[in-house]
Motif scaffolding. Structure first.
Motif, short mmCIF file in Angstrom:
data_model
loop_
_atom_site.label_atom_id
_atom_site.label_comp_id
_atom_site.label_asym_id
_atom_site.label_seq_id
_atom_site.Cartn_x
_atom_site.Cartn_y
_atom_site.Cartn_z
N THR A 207 0.79 -1.23 0.00
CA THR A 207 0.00 0.00 0.00
C THR A 207 0.83 1.28 0.00
OG1 THR A 207 -0.17 0.21 2.43
CG2 THR A 207 -1.75 -1.24 1.33
N THR A 314 -0.11 10.88 6.39
CA THR A 314 -0.68 10.36 7.64
C THR A 314 -0.02 11.01 8.85
OG1 THR A 314 -1.16 8.23 6.58
CG2 THR A 314 -1.11 8.28 8.98
N TRP A 338 -6.46 11.03 5.86
CA TRP A 338 -6.52 9.61 6.20
C TRP A 338 -7.54 8.87 5.33
CZ3 TRP A 338 -5.22 7.56 11.67
CH2 TRP A 338 -4.08 8.22 12.16
N THR A 339 -8.65 9.51 5.00
CA THR A 339 -9.65 8.87 4.16
C THR A 339 -9.09 8.62 2.76
OG1 THR A 339 -11.48 9.90 5.37
CG2 THR A 339 -11.95 9.08 3.16
N LEU A 342 -6.51 5.79 2.89
CA LEU A 342 -7.09 4.44 3.01
C LEU A 342 -7.74 4.00 1.70
CD1 LEU A 342 -8.54 4.61 6.62
CD2 LEU A 342 -6.66 3.17 5.84
N TRP A 346 -6.60 0.70 -0.41
CA TRP A 346 -7.54 -0.33 -0.86
C TRP A 346 -7.43 -0.53 -2.36
CZ3 TRP A 346 -11.49 -0.88 -4.30
CH2 TRP A 346 -12.28 -2.02 -4.16
N ARG A 359 -5.95 -6.80 2.42
CA ARG A 359 -7.40 -6.82 2.65
C ARG A 359 -7.72 -7.02 4.13
NH1 ARG A 359 -11.87 -8.05 -0.43
NH2 ARG A 359 -10.54 -8.58 -2.22
N LYS A 360 -7.04 -7.97 4.75
CA LYS A 360 -7.34 -8.31 6.13
C LYS A 360 -6.82 -7.28 7.12
CE LYS A 360 -6.94 -12.19 9.39
NZ LYS A 360 -6.42 -13.57 9.58
N PHE A 361 -5.68 -6.66 6.77
CA PHE A 361 -5.03 -5.75 7.72
C PHE A 361 -4.97 -4.31 7.21
CE2 PHE A 361 -3.35 -9.99 8.64
CZ PHE A 361 -3.58 -10.08 10.00
N LEU A 362 -5.99 -3.92 6.46
CA LEU A 362 -6.03 -2.55 5.95
C LEU A 362 -6.01 -1.53 7.08
CD1 LEU A 362 -6.23 -1.20 3.11
CD2 LEU A 362 -8.67 -0.90 3.58
N TRP A 363 -6.56 -1.91 8.21
CA TRP A 363 -6.61 -1.00 9.36
C TRP A 363 -5.21 -0.67 9.91
CZ3 TRP A 363 -4.61 -2.98 13.91
CH2 TRP A 363 -4.45 -4.37 13.97
N LEU A 364 -4.21 -1.47 9.51
CA LEU A 364 -2.84 -1.21 9.97
C LEU A 364 -2.13 -0.14 9.15
CD1 LEU A 364 -1.28 -4.70 10.83
CD2 LEU A 364 -1.60 -2.77 12.38
#
Length: 411
Positions: A207, A314, A338-339, A342, A346, A359-364
């Motif tokens: 990312t 960020t 931040w939006t 992210l 994605w 996909r699983k750890f996008l929040w990181l």
């Protein structure tokens, strides 16, 4: 004019007394951070555009184009699933190719894996070159040069030991070579991970790092290659001086893309995505690896490295929020930055690369961005690094210089 972090009295005092440098400094910080946030949002937005354009294209496969290929694989030590990685290259849907493994030490644990591969795939032309001949400071390049001596074909494909590919890999990667103007082909990669530290690094690769690649490709074209996969014609490699020309560089992959463009050839970024095993086991390993590449970029392209500040939205938006003391404008910039970040993560990691880790750890992503910012700052200090147990110094242009170990004095 209103600055959320300044009181009215303070602002008036600043305007009436120009010698109040503290207040002027506050105003300067305010506008500097605000502009950096805006630039970061612009960078992220352009990254979304560049990624959508790249991943929307599909290579047309010419079934009649399949020139013979020599695959050079430099090896040193074991990676994650080494056997599976090597075996994937032996299962190509391709009529004629050879695989040459190059290693320096006959006692390297990889040697047994290669011998097993040779025994289990007798129909594939596989050879193992064991040689400690050194042509420069970068030992990986020496391995490549030693392996090249047994290459039978005019088209070379350099492939790292820690990547895994599908059966259509060769047929897909080679397609751009139909054009005589194309000298080098490279591709993006999807991380395979084990453990939290590797996940953190993988999120950054999918990312952040690949975003930079796609933006650079769209803005100025491809003037570099990515290490895990590089296809190059032997004639072009000879024109740039062979492997000896890059043997003292840390970023050998960059040079293998850059030098051919300087003599008129194009570098193509294939839309084929390979899998890359990330073996980072500790946070110290992550810091060491990232610092190594940050220092290399800083020494090779100092202004380019400084310009990376525009990609660290960020962290910058968080600093802006602190400077504004939590005012609405600070929260607004944080939300927008931040939006957008992210969404970009994605689009590139999940939609484009089809990376399940992303996909699983996008929040990181925000956490990884803050780590990247800290390491970027740290990258301004020092030119020495550790690489596979060796102490090296980076010198002008990104070349490596070995640091001799301390010799005890005789008494």
């Amino acid at each position: 004019m209103h600055f959320p972090y300044l009181s009215t009295d303070k602002l008036a005092q600043m305007l009436l007394i120009p010698d109040d440098y503290s207040a002027w400094l506050q105003v300067g910080c305010y506008f500097l951070l605000l502009m950096l946030c805006i630039f970061a949002i612009g960078y992220y937005s352009y990254g979304i555009y560049a990624a959508r354009e790249f991943f929307s294209q599909k290579t047309q496969i010419n079934a009649d184009f399949h020139p013979p290929v020599s695959i050079l694989k430099p090896i040193c030590g074991l990676d994650i699933d080494t056997y599976e990685n090597f075996a994937s290259f032996c299962q190509q849907d391709y009529p004629e190719y050879q695989i040459i493994f190059g290693v320096r030490d006959e006692n390297d644990p990889c040697v047994d894996v290669v011998k097993r591969i040779i025994a289990e795939f007798p129909n594939v032309d596989i050879s193992l070159v064991i040689s400690d001949r050194t042509i420069g400071t970068n030992l990986k390049v020496s391995n490549l040069a030693n392996a090249q001596a047994q290459a039978k074909h005019s088209l070379l494909l350099l492939a790292d030991s820690d990547i895994r590919v599908g059966t259509d890999y060769l047929r897909h990667i080679i397609q751009p070579m139909q054009e005589p103007s194309v000298g080098v082909v490279t591709c993006l990669y999807r991380p395979l991970v084990r453990g939290w530290v590797a996940i953190l690094e993988a999120v950054g690769i999918s990312t952040e790092y690949h975003v930079g690649v796609l933006v650079a490709r769209k803005l100025e074209g491809m003037y570099f290659a990515l290490g895990p996969t590089i296809a190059i014609r032997q004639t072009i490699l000879a024109e740039i001086g062979g492997f000896a020309a890059i043997a003292d560089y840390l970023a050998d992959d960059f040079q293998l893309g850059y030098l051919p463009t300087q003599i008129g050839y194009n570098v193509v970024l294939s839309d084929y995505v390979i899998d890359h095993a990330i073996a980072t086991a500790s946070f110290a390993d992550l810091i060491q690896r990232q610092t190594r590449w940050n220092c290399c970029t800083r020494v090779s392209r100092p202004w380019g490295y400084l310009g990376l500040i525009f990609t660290h939205g960020t962290a910058i938006s968080l600093l802006f929020l602190l400077v504004t003391a939590g005012a609405s404008v600070g929260w607004l910039m944080l939300f927008l930055t931040w939006t957008t970040r992210l969404i970009l993560a994605w689009v590139v990691g999940v939609w484009g690369l089809k990376d399940q880790v992303a996909r699983k750890f996008l929040w990181l992503v925000p956490v990884r961005d803050l780590v990247s910012f800290a390491l970027w700052c740290y990258g301004f200090m020092g030119n020495t690094l550790e690489w596979r147990g060796r102490r090296l110094r980076l010198i002008k242009g990104g070349k490596l210089e070995a640091i001799a170990p301390d010799v005890p004095k005789l008494t």
